[in-house]
Design a protein around this motif. Structure first.
Motif, PDB file in Angstrom:
ATOM      1  N   ALA A  37     -10.732   3.767   3.326  1.00  0.00           N
ATOM      2  CA  ALA A  37     -10.269   4.676   2.268  1.00  0.00           C
ATOM      3  C   ALA A  37     -11.324   5.752   1.997  1.00  0.00           C
ATOM      4  O   ALA A  37     -10.986   6.920   1.785  1.00  0.00           O
ATOM      5  N   LEU A  38     -12.597   5.362   2.031  1.00  0.00           N
ATOM      6  CA  LEU A  38     -13.677   6.337   1.862  1.00  0.00           C
ATOM      7  C   LEU A  38     -13.649   7.366   2.981  1.00  0.00           C
ATOM      8  O   LEU A  38     -13.810   8.564   2.751  1.00  0.00           O
ATOM      9  N   ASP A  39     -13.431   6.902   4.203  1.00  0.00           N
ATOM     10  CA  ASP A  39     -13.368   7.812   5.348  1.00  0.00           C
ATOM     11  C   ASP A  39     -12.262   8.840   5.141  1.00  0.00           C
ATOM     12  O   ASP A  39     -12.442  10.032   5.412  1.00  0.00           O
ATOM     13  N   ILE A  40     -11.120   8.367   4.620  1.00  0.00           N
ATOM     14  CA  ILE A  40      -9.999   9.291   4.392  1.00  0.00           C
ATOM     15  C   ILE A  40     -10.354  10.264   3.262  1.00  0.00           C
ATOM     16  O   ILE A  40     -10.088  11.457   3.344  1.00  0.00           O
ATOM     17  N   MET A  41     -10.997   9.733   2.206  1.00  0.00           N
ATOM     18  CA  MET A  41     -11.356  10.593   1.073  1.00  0.00           C
ATOM     19  C   MET A  41     -12.260  11.736   1.507  1.00  0.00           C
ATOM     20  O   MET A  41     -12.063  12.877   1.085  1.00  0.00           O
TER      21      MET A  41
ATOM     22  N   LEU B 203       0.819  -1.205   0.000  1.00  0.00           N
ATOM     23  CA  LEU B 203       0.000   0.000   0.000  1.00  0.00           C
ATOM     24  C   LEU B 203       0.853   1.255   0.000  1.00  0.00           C
ATOM     25  O   LEU B 203       0.519   2.249  -0.636  1.00  0.00           O
ATOM     26  N   TYR B 204       1.956   1.212   0.725  1.00  0.00           N
ATOM     27  CA  TYR B 204       2.798   2.405   0.849  1.00  0.00           C
ATOM     28  C   TYR B 204       4.237   2.022   0.528  1.00  0.00           C
ATOM     29  O   TYR B 204       5.048   1.757   1.428  1.00  0.00           O
ATOM     30  N   PRO B 205       4.560   1.987  -0.774  1.00  0.00           N
ATOM     31  CA  PRO B 205       5.854   1.450  -1.207  1.00  0.00           C
ATOM     32  C   PRO B 205       7.077   2.198  -0.674  1.00  0.00           C
ATOM     33  O   PRO B 205       8.192   1.683  -0.778  1.00  0.00           O
ATOM     34  N   GLU B 206       6.869   3.380  -0.088  1.00  0.00           N
ATOM     35  CA  GLU B 206       7.990   4.054   0.577  1.00  0.00           C
ATOM     36  C   GLU B 206       8.607   3.145   1.643  1.00  0.00           C
ATOM     37  O   GLU B 206       9.789   3.267   1.957  1.00  0.00           O
TER      38      GLU B 206
ATOM     39  N   PHE C 177      -1.239  10.521   1.712  1.00  0.00           N
ATOM     40  CA  PHE C 177      -1.948  10.452   3.000  1.00  0.00           C
ATOM     41  C   PHE C 177      -2.851   9.216   3.056  1.00  0.00           C
ATOM     42  O   PHE C 177      -2.885   8.502   4.056  1.00  0.00           O
ATOM     43  N   VAL C 178      -3.534   8.949   1.959  1.00  0.00           N
ATOM     44  CA  VAL C 178      -4.435   7.788   1.893  1.00  0.00           C
ATOM     45  C   VAL C 178      -3.647   6.505   2.144  1.00  0.00           C
ATOM     46  O   VAL C 178      -3.997   5.686   3.003  1.00  0.00           O
ATOM     47  N   ARG C 179      -2.556   6.354   1.400  1.00  0.00           N
ATOM     48  CA  ARG C 179      -1.788   5.120   1.488  1.00  0.00           C
ATOM     49  C   ARG C 179      -1.088   4.972   2.829  1.00  0.00           C
ATOM     50  O   ARG C 179      -0.960   3.878   3.367  1.00  0.00           O
ATOM     51  N   GLN C 180      -0.621   6.100   3.383  1.00  0.00           N
ATOM     52  CA  GLN C 180       0.057   6.036   4.683  1.00  0.00           C
ATOM     53  C   GLN C 180      -0.915   5.572   5.767  1.00  0.00           C
ATOM     54  O   GLN C 180      -0.611   4.678   6.557  1.00  0.00           O
ATOM     55  N   VAL C 181      -2.109   6.167   5.778  1.00  0.00           N
ATOM     56  CA  VAL C 181      -3.079   5.792   6.819  1.00  0.00           C
ATOM     57  C   VAL C 181      -3.475   4.321   6.662  1.00  0.00           C
ATOM     58  O   VAL C 181      -3.508   3.564   7.644  1.00  0.00           O
ATOM     59  N   LEU C 182      -3.725   3.891   5.435  1.00  0.00           N
ATOM     60  CA  LEU C 182      -4.136   2.494   5.229  1.00  0.00           C
ATOM     61  C   LEU C 182      -3.015   1.527   5.625  1.00  0.00           C
ATOM     62  O   LEU C 182      -3.271   0.470   6.202  1.00  0.00           O
TER      63      LEU C 182
END
Lengths: 471, 471
Positions: B326-330, A59-62, B50-55
């Protein structure tokens, strides 16, 4: 709004409430414990670290640069990202079947599992969970009209949700009773009886198999599987083999053998003719990733056009990507020598130990209670005890206008805050008083160990008090 | 295998192949570029950090301790985990509608977006992608029989997949033509004509709206929306408003106004009677999380029993958890002052700039080609040009036995490696020769800029060479 599908409320059972408010105030408990669902994480079982680490990196390739994550985690994530369109889990799957890379991984896993009986990537199709797969395939088979209505031979007890699911797609559930006194084994005479009884009233097309059994915990032996396959071949029935609990067999001297393996070891007469769809999922006992919703089916001996239709049933929607990656990890766990192996092996062992020990202790406890009997489970996450009600309970249920098992579950929920699964959800007729409860945790016992409370519930409701002490 | 659903191959169009092998050898290209799908990540657009970090943190909560991740990322993940049963994204959603926490977030977002027109959490239901939601709701409305067959007024062009989806569930597509020369606007007379033409042949129950328009990029103004609502009210039709591209309006002086907002500002006569289901998704232009498959619907003025059925259509399966998060973040992105705000705002701006600049440049280029015309897009990710075929192309298509637009796309794919979307997938009749292409990248142009290649394709296939240069 058009023709709203009729759903039989009889098979709905009850649901654990999401908040206590719906149960009213002044309860002798602070939270509701739902033991009717097999959901491991909800019951407090921790997820497998390797699975979550790889998915987080995808999800976060970093995080590929994060050296505190094990090397095999980052390597696996890199490989999986390479299998995604545009290198992102946010892209649609390129095919309605799923990602070709994961199809290949699953086929290789099945081949290893079945001691070399080969599996082919093009026979693997991904779905949003195994129940969704079952639902779509039943829908594809469904013909709703009268004597030509599609019928499916279904074990009783069967996985909860299956009766409501068949009801929704318009398939007729043809019950074959499992033999309780033999630990809920399949009886071939009963299978034949059920088929004969159905013929003329509908068109029986398939046999549903749950092995290891949900909710029974029974593990079928090779001989039974052979007989069921012979029966399916003789009667021209499709085999629908749900094998989701294949990773959680703990009964002594028991092992999981797949229908696919047995079918192919029975020779060409069977292996080239009998139609088989087998189901597996990431919502198993060990992975426990129910919330991600991921499953695959392997489709054997089906007409290629039908197989294409099974894939297209989901399309124009491509299946979600992340659960497919989770499946890839499940079928390719770390192996000895990998940096993550030790942690992985410890986590799996812990889950299997919890399952087998809890299943045994709870079963012994139940069998020690007057009027309660329970077959030992050999696999999976449930126990399925039988409770013999005192007559006044049946009367009380009758007066309230609901089936006795549902009434019992409702009262149990309202007075004790524990949500059991009513046997009717598992296809039971409501007169048998069987209940489904997962074995993930026994701590609920302690909640009811105060003497005064025990006395109160004993006085009011027969055996309920004892049962509360069990889960 | 039972009654396999008949799918009309006419509306299937073509699919980009997953490997070059299926196209044969010796191609003048090394990869296939699929511009028929709106998938941003596949086209190389980066996901929102931000989306990917939170997930990622939600999947692997150990990352809560990782100080290199912004504080608001970790706080958000903590809050979302608190909303999951057992604190794990691996648990089933507690309700068939979805997680109550996310229902509330979405309702608050809608209320803010619509300048205070209130939205209620219990009206929000989650699905596996907006197409899945549309499919299940159409299925619920469907009645297949003759004159009582359910009909849905559908814009032409409509989102690709919609015709095949209606075909699959047995709903009759009742076409109303959008007005190309007015940038594909809705024409109320045409809507009335389409309804009148349908009456007596089927039972028209709903109007499908795509706003901002897919694939047209048209943005409806308030006046049009009011008229469509009045029409729906007068004719007793349900409004199905797909508003997935609400986050990507870039046309000058254009803004997205929701059907819900206009409906509630038209007074009680409308706001308390007109049935509206609006759809939104995480597969939008900016989020671009197509692979996660997540969407919500807001259900207005529906009978509570029908609303319950819409939720139950998915259940016994609970919707996947991660797309809900993801919807919540969006709907709750970082706001000014949050540690992640600057990065987030830059990323969104970049995507919006790419979209608007590419749409404009590609449109200008197309309109400069002989025999090609294209309406400018005001939103979304597609352009939808019209190509006037030379007669010999139509003849060649006829000889090959497929519709001319599909034939054109197939040849284009086989000879140039670019997969366009045939207009028939968007409900076009196949004689109009319109094509769908996303505007995510223009780099495909460069591939065909060699003079000799240009010459070859010009000589062989009329305008195809020009078109190749555009996307």
């Amino acid at each position: 709004m058009g023709s709203v599908l009729k759903v039989n409320p009889r098979v709905r059972g009850i649901r654990a409430p999401t908040g206590l408010q719906s149960l009213g105030v002044d309860k002798p408990f602070k939270t509701v414990t739902d033991v009717s669902s097999g959901d491991p994480h909800r019951a407090g079982i921790a997820p497998i670290s390797f699975v979550r680490q790889v998915l987080a990196v995808c999800l976060y390739p970093e995080l590929l640069k994060n050296n505190s994550l094990p090397l095999d985690v980052r390597q696996r994530a890199q490989r999986l990202l390479g299998a995604c369109a545009g290198g992102s889990v946010g892209s649609y799957s390129v095919s309605c079947y799923g990602l070709p890379h994961v199809q290949k991984s699953v086929a290789e896993f099945i081949t290893r599992r079945d001691d070399g009986v080969s599996s082919h990537p093009e026979d693997i199709i991904f779905f949003n969970g195994s129940q969704k797969a079952v639902s779509l395939i039943l829908y594809l088979m469904a013909c709703r009209e009268g004597e030509t209505q599609t019928g499916v031979l279904t074990p009783i007890p069967c996985p909860h949700n299956l009766p409501s699911l068949m009801d929704e797609v318009g398939v007729k559930l043809l019950p074959y009773q499992l033999t309780e006194e033999r630990g809920w084994a399949v009886d071939l005479h009963e299978l034949q009886r059920a088929l004969n009884a159905a013929r003329g009233h509908c068109n029986p097309r398939a046999i549903y198999i749950s092995n290891p059994g949900n909710p029974t915990g029974h593990v079928q032996d090779r001989e039974t599987i052979e007989k069921v396959i012979e029966f399916a071949a003789a009667e021209g029935l499709i085999l629908l083999a749900e094998e989701v609990y294949q990773d959680s067999v703990y009964g002594q001297d028991k092992e999981f053998v797949s229908y696919k393996k047995v079918l192919f070891e029975m020779g060409q007469k069977f292996s080239e003719t009998v139609e088989l769809i087998s189901f597996h999922s990431i919502s198993t006992a060990c992975m426990g990733e129910c919330g991600l919703r991921g499953a695959y089916v392997e489709v054997i001996n089906m007409d290629p056009a039908v197989k294409l239709h099974i894939g297209n049933m989901q399309g124009p929607f491509s299946p979600p990507v992340l659960p497919q990656l989770a499946l890839d990890i499940m079928v390719n766990p770390p192996t000895p020598g990998d940096p993550s192996y030790k942690t992985y092996a410890q986590e799996i062992l812990k889950i299997q130990t919890v399952l087998s020990q809890n299943a045994q202790r709870a079963c012994e406890f139940l069998n020690g209670l007057p009027g309660v009997s329970c077959q030992p489970a050999m696999a999976g996450v449930f126990l399925y005890p039988r409770v013999h009600f005192p007559p006044r309970m049946t009367e009380e249920a009758e007066m309230s206008g609901v089936a006795a098992d549902v009434f019992y579950c409702q009262t149990f929920l309202e007075e004790e805050g524990v949500c059991l699964g009513a046997g009717c959800e598992n296809g039971q007729d409501g007169q048998s008083y069987l209940f489904r409860a997962h074995v993930w945790k026994l701590e609920t016992r302690t909640r009811f160990e105060k003497k005064e409370h025990k006395k109160k519930i004993h006085g009011h409701f027969g055996h309920r008090g004892h049962l509360v002490n069990t889960f």
